[in-house]
Scaffold this motif. Structure first.
Motif, PDB file in Angstrom:
ATOM      1  N   PRO A   1       0.811  -1.222   0.000  1.00  0.00           N
ATOM      2  CA  PRO A   1       0.000   0.000   0.000  1.00  0.00           C
ATOM      3  C   PRO A   1       0.843   1.269   0.000  1.00  0.00           C
ATOM      4  CG  PRO A   1      -0.858  -1.586   1.587  1.00  0.00           C
ATOM      5  CD  PRO A   1       0.482  -2.093   1.145  1.00  0.00           C
ATOM      6  N   ARG A   2       1.965   1.246   0.715  1.00  0.00           N
ATOM      7  CA  ARG A   2       2.834   2.415   0.747  1.00  0.00           C
ATOM      8  C   ARG A   2       3.541   2.619  -0.587  1.00  0.00           C
ATOM      9  NH1 ARG A   2       2.482   0.125   5.632  1.00  0.00           N
ATOM     10  NH2 ARG A   2       2.405   1.446   7.494  1.00  0.00           N
ATOM     11  N   ALA A   3       4.013   1.512  -1.167  1.00  0.00           N
ATOM     12  CA  ALA A   3       4.658   1.600  -2.471  1.00  0.00           C
ATOM     13  C   ALA A   3       3.682   2.076  -3.536  1.00  0.00           C
ATOM     14  CB  ALA A   3       5.233   0.233  -2.860  1.00  0.00           C
ATOM     15  N   ASP A   4       2.440   1.645  -3.432  1.00  0.00           N
ATOM     16  CA  ASP A   4       1.420   2.055  -4.386  1.00  0.00           C
ATOM     17  C   ASP A   4       1.205   3.567  -4.342  1.00  0.00           C
ATOM     18  OD1 ASP A   4      -0.538   1.810  -6.308  1.00  0.00           O
ATOM     19  OD2 ASP A   4      -2.118   1.306  -4.896  1.00  0.00           O
ATOM     20  N   LYS A   5       1.204   4.136  -3.128  1.00  0.00           N
ATOM     21  CA  LYS A   5       1.018   5.584  -2.999  1.00  0.00           C
ATOM     22  C   LYS A   5       2.202   6.356  -3.567  1.00  0.00           C
ATOM     23  CE  LYS A   5      -1.981   5.365   1.086  1.00  0.00           C
ATOM     24  NZ  LYS A   5      -2.134   5.686   2.529  1.00  0.00           N
ATOM     25  N   VAL A   6       3.400   5.804  -3.363  1.00  0.00           N
ATOM     26  CA  VAL A   6       4.608   6.499  -3.836  1.00  0.00           C
ATOM     27  C   VAL A   6       4.776   6.360  -5.347  1.00  0.00           C
ATOM     28  CG1 VAL A   6       7.134   6.527  -3.730  1.00  0.00           C
ATOM     29  CG2 VAL A   6       5.795   6.263  -1.633  1.00  0.00           C
ATOM     30  N   LEU A   7       4.586   5.140  -5.858  1.00  0.00           N
ATOM     31  CA  LEU A   7       4.845   4.869  -7.273  1.00  0.00           C
ATOM     32  C   LEU A   7       3.675   5.246  -8.176  1.00  0.00           C
ATOM     33  CD1 LEU A   7       6.582   1.397  -6.850  1.00  0.00           C
ATOM     34  CD2 LEU A   7       7.683   3.578  -7.344  1.00  0.00           C
ATOM     35  N   GLY A   8       2.471   5.237  -7.621  1.00  0.00           N
ATOM     36  CA  GLY A   8       1.299   5.640  -8.395  1.00  0.00           C
ATOM     37  C   GLY A   8       1.100   4.815  -9.647  1.00  0.00           C
ATOM     38  N   ALA A   9       1.018   5.479 -10.780  1.00  0.00           N
ATOM     39  CA  ALA A   9       0.719   4.814 -12.047  1.00  0.00           C
ATOM     40  C   ALA A   9       1.797   3.818 -12.459  1.00  0.00           C
ATOM     41  CB  ALA A   9       0.535   5.849 -13.155  1.00  0.00           C
ATOM     42  N   ARG A  10       3.000   3.941 -11.925  1.00  0.00           N
ATOM     43  CA  ARG A  10       4.104   3.062 -12.307  1.00  0.00           C
ATOM     44  C   ARG A  10       4.292   1.872 -11.361  1.00  0.00           C
ATOM     45  NH1 ARG A  10       6.973   5.070 -16.389  1.00  0.00           N
ATOM     46  NH2 ARG A  10       6.835   7.300 -16.855  1.00  0.00           N
ATOM     47  N   ALA A  11       3.399   1.695 -10.409  1.00  0.00           N
ATOM     48  CA  ALA A  11       3.573   0.641  -9.406  1.00  0.00           C
ATOM     49  C   ALA A  11       3.643  -0.751 -10.041  1.00  0.00           C
ATOM     50  CB  ALA A  11       2.439   0.697  -8.384  1.00  0.00           C
TER      51      ALA A  11
ATOM     52  N   PRO B   1       5.435  -1.629 -20.754  1.00  0.00           N
ATOM     53  CA  PRO B   1       4.702  -0.419 -21.174  1.00  0.00           C
ATOM     54  C   PRO B   1       3.189  -0.515 -20.977  1.00  0.00           C
ATOM     55  CG  PRO B   1       6.391  -0.982 -22.785  1.00  0.00           C
ATOM     56  CD  PRO B   1       6.330  -2.126 -21.818  1.00  0.00           C
ATOM     57  N   MET B   2       2.661  -1.738 -21.033  1.00  0.00           N
ATOM     58  CA  MET B   2       1.221  -1.930 -20.835  1.00  0.00           C
ATOM     59  C   MET B   2       0.794  -1.714 -19.382  1.00  0.00           C
ATOM     60  SD  MET B   2      -0.889  -2.836 -23.302  1.00  0.00           S
ATOM     61  CE  MET B   2      -2.074  -3.858 -22.429  1.00  0.00           C
ATOM     62  N   LEU B   3       1.732  -1.734 -18.447  1.00  0.00           N
ATOM     63  CA  LEU B   3       1.403  -1.767 -17.029  1.00  0.00           C
ATOM     64  C   LEU B   3       1.268  -0.396 -16.389  1.00  0.00           C
ATOM     65  CD1 LEU B   3       3.747  -4.709 -15.946  1.00  0.00           C
ATOM     66  CD2 LEU B   3       1.350  -4.797 -16.624  1.00  0.00           C
ATOM     67  N   ASN B   4       1.448   0.655 -17.164  1.00  0.00           N
ATOM     68  CA  ASN B   4       1.255   1.998 -16.619  1.00  0.00           C
ATOM     69  C   ASN B   4      -0.236   2.289 -16.520  1.00  0.00           C
ATOM     70  OD1 ASN B   4       0.880   5.038 -16.790  1.00  0.00           O
ATOM     71  ND2 ASN B   4       3.101   4.899 -16.554  1.00  0.00           N
ATOM     72  N   MET B   5      -0.727   2.548 -15.300  1.00  0.00           N
ATOM     73  CA  MET B   5      -2.168   2.743 -15.094  1.00  0.00           C
ATOM     74  C   MET B   5      -2.404   3.783 -14.022  1.00  0.00           C
ATOM     75  SD  MET B   5      -5.053  -0.089 -14.098  1.00  0.00           S
ATOM     76  CE  MET B   5      -6.707   0.413 -13.587  1.00  0.00           C
ATOM     77  N   GLU B   6      -3.203   4.758 -14.342  1.00  0.00           N
ATOM     78  CA  GLU B   6      -3.533   5.809 -13.391  1.00  0.00           C
ATOM     79  C   GLU B   6      -4.262   5.229 -12.188  1.00  0.00           C
ATOM     80  OE1 GLU B   6      -5.822   8.599 -15.581  1.00  0.00           O
ATOM     81  OE2 GLU B   6      -4.087   9.522 -16.554  1.00  0.00           O
ATOM     82  N   VAL B   7      -4.074   5.861 -11.044  1.00  0.00           N
ATOM     83  CA  VAL B   7      -4.616   5.358  -9.782  1.00  0.00           C
ATOM     84  C   VAL B   7      -5.891   6.105  -9.421  1.00  0.00           C
ATOM     85  CG1 VAL B   7      -4.103   4.898  -7.360  1.00  0.00           C
ATOM     86  CG2 VAL B   7      -2.250   4.916  -9.044  1.00  0.00           C
ATOM     87  N   ALA B   8      -6.881   5.362  -8.955  1.00  0.00           N
ATOM     88  CA  ALA B   8      -8.124   5.974  -8.496  1.00  0.00           C
ATOM     89  C   ALA B   8      -7.959   6.394  -7.034  1.00  0.00           C
ATOM     90  CB  ALA B   8      -9.293   5.004  -8.625  1.00  0.00           C
TER      91      ALA B   8
ATOM     92  N   SER C   1     -18.018   7.227  -6.383  1.00  0.00           N
ATOM     93  CA  SER C   1     -17.162   7.451  -7.544  1.00  0.00           C
ATOM     94  C   SER C   1     -15.751   7.789  -7.122  1.00  0.00           C
ATOM     95  CB  SER C   1     -17.731   8.577  -8.402  1.00  0.00           C
ATOM     96  OG  SER C   1     -17.784   9.764  -7.662  1.00  0.00           O
ATOM     97  N   ALA C   2     -14.798   7.426  -7.976  1.00  0.00           N
ATOM     98  CA  ALA C   2     -13.387   7.692  -7.707  1.00  0.00           C
ATOM     99  C   ALA C   2     -12.843   8.685  -8.704  1.00  0.00           C
ATOM    100  CB  ALA C   2     -12.592   6.379  -7.776  1.00  0.00           C
ATOM    101  N   VAL C   3     -11.778   9.358  -8.335  1.00  0.00           N
ATOM    102  CA  VAL C   3     -11.127  10.300  -9.202  1.00  0.00           C
ATOM    103  C   VAL C   3      -9.747   9.751  -9.538  1.00  0.00           C
ATOM    104  CG1 VAL C   3     -10.226  12.633  -9.448  1.00  0.00           C
ATOM    105  CG2 VAL C   3     -12.340  12.237  -8.175  1.00  0.00           C
ATOM    106  N   ARG C   4      -9.455   9.580 -10.845  1.00  0.00           N
ATOM    107  CA  ARG C   4      -8.155   9.050 -11.241  1.00  0.00           C
ATOM    108  C   ARG C   4      -7.158  10.186 -11.333  1.00  0.00           C
ATOM    109  NH1 ARG C   4      -7.732   3.981 -12.265  1.00  0.00           N
ATOM    110  NH2 ARG C   4      -9.621   2.758 -12.501  1.00  0.00           N
ATOM    111  N   THR C   5      -5.969   9.918 -10.765  1.00  0.00           N
ATOM    112  CA  THR C   5      -4.912  10.918 -10.766  1.00  0.00           C
ATOM    113  C   THR C   5      -3.642  10.355 -11.388  1.00  0.00           C
ATOM    114  OG1 THR C   5      -4.233  10.222  -8.561  1.00  0.00           O
ATOM    115  CG2 THR C   5      -5.829  12.013  -8.708  1.00  0.00           C
TER     116      THR C   5
END
Length: 387
Positions: free
Chosen positions: A64-74, A176-183, A383-387
């Motif tokens: 969870p911490r890595a997800d917050k730091v890495l965001g779309a690149r996690a 390259p396919m694994l870059n995904m914006e976080v909600a 609803s979520a907001v993607r960043t």
């Protein structure tokens, strides 16, 4: 078309599921080689796999911490780390070093596992439809294909490291396919801050049973076919491959079923089918009958874990979804590593037939847990907001 649409909607986490499936399918088919290379008994080899469990449990706090730091690149970082760390275990002949290395494997695999499941849950909330089974089906398909390819590689006398490196190249190509914006979801105004303990515990226990059962076949099916039933290397590799292919079929079917029935209803029926498969495998006298058992178990167990992970995402407040899925996933995914340890101890003392019979008893325990989960209230969507 609903399956294809589900795969398209979740195409980015699908690629991550494929990456994880390729490596674990390769490892499952190479287990007889790696075990002999280490000179370990069933019990010792099972204990060595606790290194993976240690790394995986660590990922419960790190992900969870890595997800917050890495965001779309996690997911990208997780895939690269996993591809690199898998180059090491097949080269090691010292048991202690193998356990340490598998600890890093568990950590990297757990990081990617948690993040990719959380991304699927985000997409389920965003699109108001079930997607988890389709994603886990792609893991099973990749796992089965990797096991078959590895079986041919073993027959050709190839050592583990070059084969892991080949799958590593595939993983890097998928990055390259694994870059995904976080909600990002904020807490509701009326949220009281009560931590969703019971949804995590109950759903986590269901996932644990499902993945322990799956891990049993993944880790010990090749040995069961080769040692107990006298099969060759390719026949042994077909054991985990059979599991992967039938789980692929089961999960794609589950994708359709999940849109028509409640998760808990499906989980109860599936657990009984899987238990039957474990019993067939335990009493098999030929590799073919064992394959029937592995396949039946695969069809049944295939939908239990994904549906429980999807359910926990519906039972908690949206802003707690990442943390809840992280806890539930790690409880469940630890089964991939605790199961081989327990199976090794049971096998060494009583044989693999008794070990597979114990899996049948374990699977039956899913039913009462599913009944408890059915009584938990679903949380309202937000609803979520993607960043």
């Amino acid at each position: 078309m609903s399956i294809l649409n589900a795969l398209y909607i979740s195409r980015r986490p699908v690629a991550a599921f494929v990456v994880v499936g390729l490596f674990w399918g390769c490892f499952a088919a190479y287990i007889p080689v790696i075990k002999d290379q280490l000179g370990a008994s069933d019990g010792v080899f099972g204990l060595l796999l606790l290194g993976s469990a240690t790394g995986l449990v660590s990922s419960m706090w790190i992900a969870p911490r890595a997800d917050k730091v890495l965001g779309a690149r996690a997911m990208q970082v997780g895939a690269v780390l996993l591809a690199c760390v898998w180059l090491v275990p097949g080269q090691i002949t010292t048991p202690i070093l193998f356990a340490v290395t598998m600890g890093f494997v568990g950590l990297c695999s757990g990081l990617l596992d948690v993040v990719m499941n959380e991304r699927v849950s985000e997409l389920e909330a965003e699109h108001s439809r079930s997607l988890m089974n389709a994603n886990h089906a792609m893991f099973s398909l990749a796992y089965a294909v990797a096991a078959v390819i590895t079986g041919f590689a073993r027959e050709a006398g190839m050592p583990p490291t070059p084969v892991f490196a080949g799958f590593g190249v595939v993983a890097i190509l998928l990055v390259p396919m694994l870059n995904m914006e976080v909600a990002r979801v904020s807490a509701e105004d009326d949220h009281q801050g009560k931590y969703p303990l019971w949804p995590i515990v109950i759903c986590g226990a269901i996932v644990l049973i499902a993945f322990m059962s799956e891990a049993t076949v993944e880790t010990w099916s090749a040995l069961h076919v080769e040692r107990t039933l006298g099969g060759g290397a390719a026949e042994g590799a077909l054991g985990p491959a059979m599991l992967g292919f039938t789980m692929t079929f089961g999960r794609f079917s589950g994708q359709v079923i999940a849109e028509r029935f409640r998760e808990t209803q499906v989980m109860i029926i599936a657990s009984l089918v899987a238990a039957l498969g474990a019993i067939i495998a335990s009493i098999a006298q030929t590799p073919i009958i064992a394959y029937v058992g592995f396949g039946t178990l695969g069809i049944g167990v295939s939908v239990i874990g994904p549906m429980a992970l999807a359910l926990v995402g519906k039972l908690v407040a949206p802003h707690l979804r990442t943390e809840a899925i992280s806890r539930c996933a790690v409880i469940g995914f630890s089964g991939f590593f605790f199961a081989p340890t327990l199976m090794g101890l049971v096998s060494e003392n009583y044989g693999l037939r008794i070990a597979f019979a114990c899996v049948a008893l374990l699977l039956i325990a899913t039913a009462p847990l599913a009944v408890l989960a059915a009584r938990l209230p679903l949380h309202a969507k937000k609803s979520a907001v993607r960043t």
